[in-house]
Design an enzyme around this catalytic site. Structure first.
Site, PDB file in Angstrom:
ATOM      1  N   ASP A  57      -8.280  39.354 -49.389  1.00  0.00           N
ATOM      2  CA  ASP A  57      -7.157  38.703 -48.681  1.00  0.00           C
ATOM      3  C   ASP A  57      -5.901  39.577 -48.726  1.00  0.00           C
ATOM      4  O   ASP A  57      -5.152  39.663 -47.748  1.00  0.00           O
ATOM      5  CB  ASP A  57      -6.854  37.331 -49.305  1.00  0.00           C
TER       6      ASP A  57
ATOM      7  N   ASP B 211     -12.377  37.702 -53.585  1.00  0.00           N
ATOM      8  CA  ASP B 211     -11.717  37.232 -52.352  1.00  0.00           C
ATOM      9  C   ASP B 211     -10.225  37.570 -52.351  1.00  0.00           C
ATOM     10  O   ASP B 211      -9.660  37.925 -51.315  1.00  0.00           O
ATOM     11  CB  ASP B 211     -11.894  35.707 -52.214  1.00  0.00           C
TER      12      ASP B 211
ATOM     13  N   SER C 267     -38.261  33.979 -23.300  1.00  0.00           N
ATOM     14  CA  SER C 267     -38.502  32.967 -24.323  1.00  0.00           C
ATOM     15  C   SER C 267     -39.756  33.394 -25.081  1.00  0.00           C
ATOM     16  O   SER C 267     -40.198  34.542 -24.950  1.00  0.00           O
ATOM     17  CB  SER C 267     -38.706  31.604 -23.663  1.00  0.00           C
ATOM     18  N   LEU C 268     -40.309  32.516 -25.889  1.00  0.00           N
ATOM     19  CA  LEU C 268     -41.440  32.866 -26.744  1.00  0.00           C
ATOM     20  C   LEU C 268     -42.585  31.916 -26.466  1.00  0.00           C
ATOM     21  O   LEU C 268     -42.365  30.711 -26.303  1.00  0.00           O
ATOM     22  CB  LEU C 268     -41.035  32.691 -28.212  1.00  0.00           C
TER      23      LEU C 268
ATOM     24  N   LYS D 152     -38.201  31.618 -37.508  1.00  0.00           N
ATOM     25  CA  LYS D 152     -37.648  31.334 -36.174  1.00  0.00           C
ATOM     26  C   LYS D 152     -36.430  30.426 -36.363  1.00  0.00           C
ATOM     27  O   LYS D 152     -36.547  29.231 -36.603  1.00  0.00           O
ATOM     28  CB  LYS D 152     -38.678  30.653 -35.287  1.00  0.00           C
TER      29      LYS D 152
ATOM     30  N   GLU E  82     -29.681  35.312 -32.892  1.00  0.00           N
ATOM     31  CA  GLU E  82     -29.465  33.852 -32.885  1.00  0.00           C
ATOM     32  C   GLU E  82     -28.181  33.518 -33.631  1.00  0.00           C
ATOM     33  O   GLU E  82     -27.942  34.031 -34.732  1.00  0.00           O
ATOM     34  CB  GLU E  82     -30.673  33.189 -33.569  1.00  0.00           C
TER      35      GLU E  82
HETATM   36  N1  LIG Z   1     -35.035  32.100 -32.837  1.00  0.00           N
HETATM   37  C1  LIG Z   1     -35.465  33.225 -33.425  1.00  0.00           C
HETATM   38  O1  LIG Z   1     -35.335  33.383 -34.639  1.00  0.00           O
HETATM   39  C2  LIG Z   1     -36.093  34.312 -32.590  1.00  0.00           C
HETATM   40  C3  LIG Z   1     -36.544  35.511 -33.191  1.00  0.00           C
HETATM   41  N2  LIG Z   1     -36.433  35.708 -34.530  1.00  0.00           N
HETATM   42  N3  LIG Z   1     -37.100  36.485 -32.437  1.00  0.00           N
HETATM   43  C4  LIG Z   1     -37.233  36.302 -31.101  1.00  0.00           C
HETATM   44  O2  LIG Z   1     -37.789  37.304 -30.392  1.00  0.00           O
HETATM   45  C5  LIG Z   1     -38.158  37.069 -29.009  1.00  0.00           C
HETATM   46  C6  LIG Z   1     -37.011  37.235 -28.050  1.00  0.00           C
HETATM   47  C7  LIG Z   1     -37.669  37.787 -26.772  1.00  0.00           C
HETATM   48  C8  LIG Z   1     -38.965  38.393 -27.165  1.00  0.00           C
HETATM   49  C9  LIG Z   1     -39.183  38.121 -28.623  1.00  0.00           C
HETATM   50  N4  LIG Z   1     -36.812  35.174 -30.462  1.00  0.00           N
HETATM   51  C10 LIG Z   1     -36.248  34.176 -31.193  1.00  0.00           C
HETATM   52  O3  LIG Z   1     -35.823  33.056 -30.550  1.00  0.00           O
HETATM   53  C11 LIG Z   1     -36.121  32.953 -29.143  1.00  0.00           C
HETATM   54  C12 LIG Z   1     -35.043  33.556 -28.292  1.00  0.00           C
HETATM   55  C13 LIG Z   1     -35.014  32.778 -26.996  1.00  0.00           C
HETATM   56  C14 LIG Z   1     -35.834  31.535 -27.217  1.00  0.00           C
HETATM   57  C15 LIG Z   1     -36.189  31.513 -28.698  1.00  0.00           C
HETATM   58  O4  LIG Z   1     -35.186  30.795 -29.387  1.00  0.00           O
END
Ligand SMILES: NC(=O)c1c(N)nc(OC2CCCC2)nc1O[C@@H]1CCC[C@@H]1O
Length: 340
Positions: free
Chosen positions: A39, A35, A84-85, A126, A184
């Site tokens: 720095d 570090d 979204s997922l 996720k 994220e």
């Molecule tokens: N939160 C996560 O780690 C994550 C991820 N590793 N990969 C995706 O791919 C999705 C995004 C659109 C199609 C596939 N989405 C994630 O989070 C989603 C994003 C929006 C709502 C969820 O948090």
């Protein structure tokens, strides 16, 4: 008479050195200098820029912190919607997900492992944070935005610039002229505990969980406050781009890593639904020891041609799913039942 080195050359040399050290530290997880040395380089660069203000550029590592507190956030329109997922809660949901995909792709129903009948999936935890979009133009970070409702988000550029592992410029070469990176922003568990401990001591505001802490920190109007919050970023895909990219999900993520973007260290390519279920169980066993909170794992069809063929249902891709873990209290019940 000592010859003064050309400040512009030394500034470029220092920036390249600092960017390389950042890449090794934040992306490869292999610090290359102590570090104190880092720095020293940073202090020399800041001094040179103060003595030669015309050399300051927005992508200099000294330009991360403390943008002007703006009155409110501007709006950003996502040309490629941030979706979204869909969720899977039980193993049967995952079996349905895989079966639906193989049927849509017209893969032979037969024996799962007959050649060509199983689908390769890209797997990662996720992260329980806030989805953001980062726009790089000619390799320089020009805009950061929240996901918002998927079509319209908030311009948080000054705040994302303070997140130390978000590069202000892409490294290496071959990146598209326009590249929108999505991922994220999250607060690691250790940083979250420290932040709440400080808040309890100073009578400040505590946060209920790392996700709220990350969201609250990113949506500060004063980026100087954001800069003091322990936030990290992990990229998981792309939005808009103009140029060439690999035709697999894992291939894209490896290129993002080469260009200086942090990706998940738990990234794994598996074969078929059994590979997904093994990955889910493995991450589930290690969940409490991960340095960040997760609420499931994400599986994506690896082949981008198949992703396009599968498309989306309303606001969710048919080619991706989140297999969630039971919420922690349920998990204890579940474990109690299993071990009674
Ligand atoms: N939160 C996560 O780690 C994550 C991820 N590793 N990969 C995706 O791919 C999705 C995004 C659109 C199609 C596939 N989405 C994630 O989070 C989603 C994003 C929006 C709502 C969820 O948090």
């Amino acid at each position: 008479m000592t010859v003064q080195p050309d400040p512009a050359l030394r500034v470029k040399e220092l920036r390249d050195l600092i960017d390389q050290h950042n890449y090794s530290y934040y992306v490869l997880d292999e610090p290359t200098v102590p570090d104190a040395e880092y720095d020293r380089l940073f202090t020399e660069l800041r001094a040179l820029e103060e003595a030669n203000p015309d050399l300051v550029t927005p992508d200099s590592p000294t330009q991360r912190v403390g943008g002007l507190a703006s009155g409110a956030f501007g709006q950003v329109r996502h040309e490629v919607p941030m979706l979204s997922l869909g969720n899977a809660f039980a193993e049967s949901d995952m079996l349905d997900f895989d079966r639906r995909i193989r049927r849509t792709l017209d893969l032979p129903e037969g024996d799962l492992f007959a050649a060509g009948s199983s689908v390769a999936y890209c797997c990662e935890p996720k992260l329980d944070g806030l989805a953001i979009s980062l726009l790089y133009e000619d390799g320089v970070l020009t805009r950061g935005a929240t996901r918002g409702d998927g079509t319209t988000g908030e311009d948080i550029t000054a705040n994302v610039r303070t997140v130390r592992n978000i590069p202000l410029r892409l490294r290496g070469e071959g990146w598209p002229a326009v590249l929108e990176v999505r991922g994220e922003v999250y607060m690691p568990k250790a940083g979250f505990e420290r932040l709440n401990a400080e808040a309890r001591e100073t009578g400040g505001k505590t946060f209920a969980n790392p996700r709220n802490a990350a969201a609250g920190s990113l949506r500060q109007l004063d980026s100087g406050i954001t800069a003091r919050r322990p936030l990290e970023f992990c990229s998981y895909g792309i939005g808009r781009f103009e140029g060439e990219l690999p035709d697999t999900q894992v291939g894209i993520l490896h290129r993002l890593r080469d260009w200086g973007m942090p990706i998940s260290r738990e990234l794994k390519l598996v074969e078929g639904i059994d590979g997904c279920l093994d990955y889910y169980r493995d991450i589930g066993e290690r969940r409490s020891s991960l340095p960040y909170e997760i609420d499931g794992v994400v599986f994506k069809v690896n082949d981008l041609g198949w992703q396009r063929e599968l498309g989306f249902r309303a606001r969710e891709p048919r080619w991706a799913i989140a297999h969630k873990f039971p919420a922690s209290e349920e998990m204890t019940e579940l474990l109690d039942v299993e071990f009674q």
